[in-house]
Design an enzyme around this catalytic site. Structure first.
Site, short mmCIF file in Angstrom:
data_model
loop_
_atom_site.label_atom_id
_atom_site.label_comp_id
_atom_site.label_asym_id
_atom_site.label_seq_id
_atom_site.Cartn_x
_atom_site.Cartn_y
_atom_site.Cartn_z
N PRO A 1 -3.65 -0.24 18.92
CA PRO A 1 -3.43 -0.69 17.54
C PRO A 1 -3.61 0.38 16.47
O PRO A 1 -3.33 0.12 15.29
CB PRO A 1 -4.48 -1.80 17.37
CG PRO A 1 -5.54 -1.46 18.37
CD PRO A 1 -4.86 -0.81 19.51
N TYR B 1 4.14 6.33 9.94
CA TYR B 1 3.31 5.18 9.58
C TYR B 1 4.12 4.14 8.80
O TYR B 1 3.98 2.93 9.03
CB TYR B 1 2.09 5.63 8.76
CG TYR B 1 0.96 4.62 8.79
CD1 TYR B 1 -0.14 4.79 9.62
CD2 TYR B 1 1.02 3.47 7.99
CE1 TYR B 1 -1.16 3.85 9.67
CE2 TYR B 1 0.02 2.53 8.03
CZ TYR B 1 -1.08 2.71 8.86
OH TYR B 1 -2.08 1.77 8.90
N LYS C 1 1.53 -0.59 15.05
CA LYS C 1 2.96 -0.62 15.32
C LYS C 1 3.47 -1.83 16.12
O LYS C 1 4.68 -2.06 16.18
CB LYS C 1 3.37 0.65 16.08
CG LYS C 1 3.31 1.90 15.24
CD LYS C 1 4.42 1.90 14.23
CE LYS C 1 4.23 2.93 13.15
NZ LYS C 1 4.47 2.44 11.81
N HIS D 1 0.85 -1.20 0.00
CA HIS D 1 0.00 0.00 0.00
C HIS D 1 0.88 1.24 0.00
O HIS D 1 1.81 1.35 0.80
CB HIS D 1 -0.89 0.02 1.24
CG HIS D 1 -2.04 -0.92 1.16
ND1 HIS D 1 -3.17 -0.81 1.94
CD2 HIS D 1 -2.25 -2.00 0.37
CE1 HIS D 1 -4.01 -1.77 1.64
NE2 HIS D 1 -3.47 -2.52 0.69
N TYR E 1 -9.29 5.01 7.77
CA TYR E 1 -9.45 5.36 9.18
C TYR E 1 -10.55 6.42 9.26
O TYR E 1 -10.39 7.51 8.70
CB TYR E 1 -8.16 5.96 9.74
CG TYR E 1 -7.03 4.97 9.96
CD1 TYR E 1 -6.17 4.62 8.94
CD2 TYR E 1 -6.82 4.42 11.22
CE1 TYR E 1 -5.12 3.73 9.15
CE2 TYR E 1 -5.77 3.52 11.44
CZ TYR E 1 -4.94 3.18 10.40
OH TYR E 1 -3.90 2.30 10.62
#
Ligand code: APR
Ligand code: PHB
Length: 398
Positions: free
Chosen positions: A299, A391, A303, A79, A206
């Site tokens: 979560p 990220y 990570k 991604h 998200y």
């Protein structure tokens, strides 16, 4: 304590066959250092347990360099960004454009399968169903692990012990009196499902919504992994599939045309608490903690697995230095090196969590501030770059 029937010896005794323990064992093997992994569960159990699924680019590179990247390369979904959805609109964060890096979706149990296969293929020793493990003489030069296997009392004499036994393991609790614990629980949990449904989007979504957070993730082109924020005391029995889908639809709804949440049969369902936790230091004598045994993150930043992998990487380097030069410089700095990264990741995970969830008792001001933060993060190149850097994974430093 009854006398052990069976006494064995290794250089590094590893408790726990999760990502931390298995990566460490494989890295040591590649450097000619012997280890034995003791795992309380069966091979089938650890290879099927549904856990995390996002690998930072650095974790993918590490697994590839270790020789366990073939299936990951074939089956992992690369991604190049994620979407944040709020006020009914989607906002794309383009990792590739911002930091030139990516993440890969590949389930933790697949990582575990690949690592177990690699260890066993090179005659690595993994003792499954090792019961009642306990650590002894950890401040001596020959620490020992006692455990039971098939009813027999066993002892493993080691040079070092790696406590890779997760958050509920025995290693951290054995040295708890010498640790400072930093702990924060969140007043919400995640209800997660695996559904036999093709992902609704090419990227993770998200969503910040007034009904609560939602996350649309995936495991493969056929399987979706979906989460909704819920009360931590919620009974899963109160969440029939139809109610979960209804909430997922409401929380991910968008004014952008042409998008639709795909549904399918629910094949797994669970509720997970949210916590930030750090044990400091991550070492006592010759016992080194790695991964969830030492720290956990909520979560939201994806990570946990990646932090476990970097701990294993740092510990392996320290042990390689010790066995090749008899120096303990890196081992002495193990905790400091890992905690420095850990706290940055803790901050990122807490920040993502705070920005995206409904927080019981929050005011209308808090909600507007949260939306303004999302607006800024998705609208400012400087802010999105910081998010993308975290990220996809901070650089590995020692
Ligand atoms: N004796 C032997 N094995 C044990 C014991 C014990 N007393 N207690 C726990 N274990 C095993 C567990 O069964 C598990 O297989 O230790 C392993 C720990 O693995 P993880 O919990 O996966 O922890 P870690 O390797 O640190 O990886 C962290 O796991 O929780 C997820 O999201 C988290 O992705 C992160 C990752
Ligand atoms: C998952 O796919 O399980 C997942 C993805 C992203 C997260 C957390 C979990 O932030």
């Amino acid at each position: 304590m009854p006398d052990p029937i069976k006494v064995d010896r290794t250089q590094v005794g590893i408790i726990g066959a999760g990502p931390a323990g298995l990566i460490l064992s494989q890295l040591l093997h590649l450097e000619g250092i012997d280890s034995v992994v003791l795992e309380v569960h069966t091979r089938k159990y650890i290879e099927e347990r549904v856990r995390a699924g996002v690998l930072e680019q650095g974790t993918v590179e590490l697994l590839t360099e270790m020789g366990v990247g073939d299936r990951l390369k074939r089956e992992g979904l690369v991604h190049h960004g994620v979407e944040f959805r709020f006020r009914g609109r989607g906002h794309h964060i383009d990792f590739q454009d911002l930091v030139g890096r990516s993440i890969t979706i590949y389930a933790q149990q697949e990582v575990v399968k690949d690592l177990v296969a690699a260890r066993l293929a090179s005659d690595g020793r993994i003792v499954f169903e090792a019961q009642d493990a306990s650590v002894h003489d950890i401040t001596s030069g020959a620490p020992r692990i006692r455990y039971r296997k098939d009813g027999e009392e066993c002892e493993l004499v080691c040079d070092f012990i790696a406590g890779c036994d997760g958050f509920h393991g025995v290693c951290r609790t054995s040295i708890e009196s010498s640790l400072t614990i930093y702990d924060r629980t969140y007043p919400f949990a995640w209800l997660g499902i695996l559904a036999q449904a093709p992902p609704s989007s090419n990227e993770l979504i998200y969503a910040n919504h007034e009904l609560g957070f939602a996350l649309l993730s995936m495991r493969s082109p056929e399987i979706s992994r979906l989460y909704i924020q819920c009360d931590p005391n919620e009974d899963i029995a109160n969440w029939p599939d139809a109610r979960i889908w209804e909430q997922l639809h409401l929380r991910s709804a968008t004014l952008d045309s042409g998008w639709k949440l795909t549904e399918g049969p629910v094949i797994q369902k669970n509720i997970a608490e949210m916590r930030s936790f750090v044990a400091d230091p991550m070492q006592y004598g010759r016992l080194f903690l790695a991964g969830d045994a030492a720290h956990i993150v909520p979560p939201t930043g994806a990570k946990g697995l990646n932090l476990a992998a970097t701990d294993a990487r740092v510990l392996a380097r320290g042990l390689v230095e010790y066995y090749s030069t008899q120096k303990t410089e890196l081992l002495d700095r193990y905790s400091e090196i890992c905690l420095r990264r850990c706290w940055k990741v803790q901050h990122f995970s807490w920040w993502m969590t705070s920005m995206l969830h409904r927080i019981p008792g929050e005011s209308a001001f808090d909600q507007q501030r949260q939306l303004a933060e999302l607006d800024y993060v998705t609208g400012s190149r400087a802010a999105s770059t910081a998010l993308a850097e975290h990220y996809t994974g901070l650089p590995f430093t020692m």
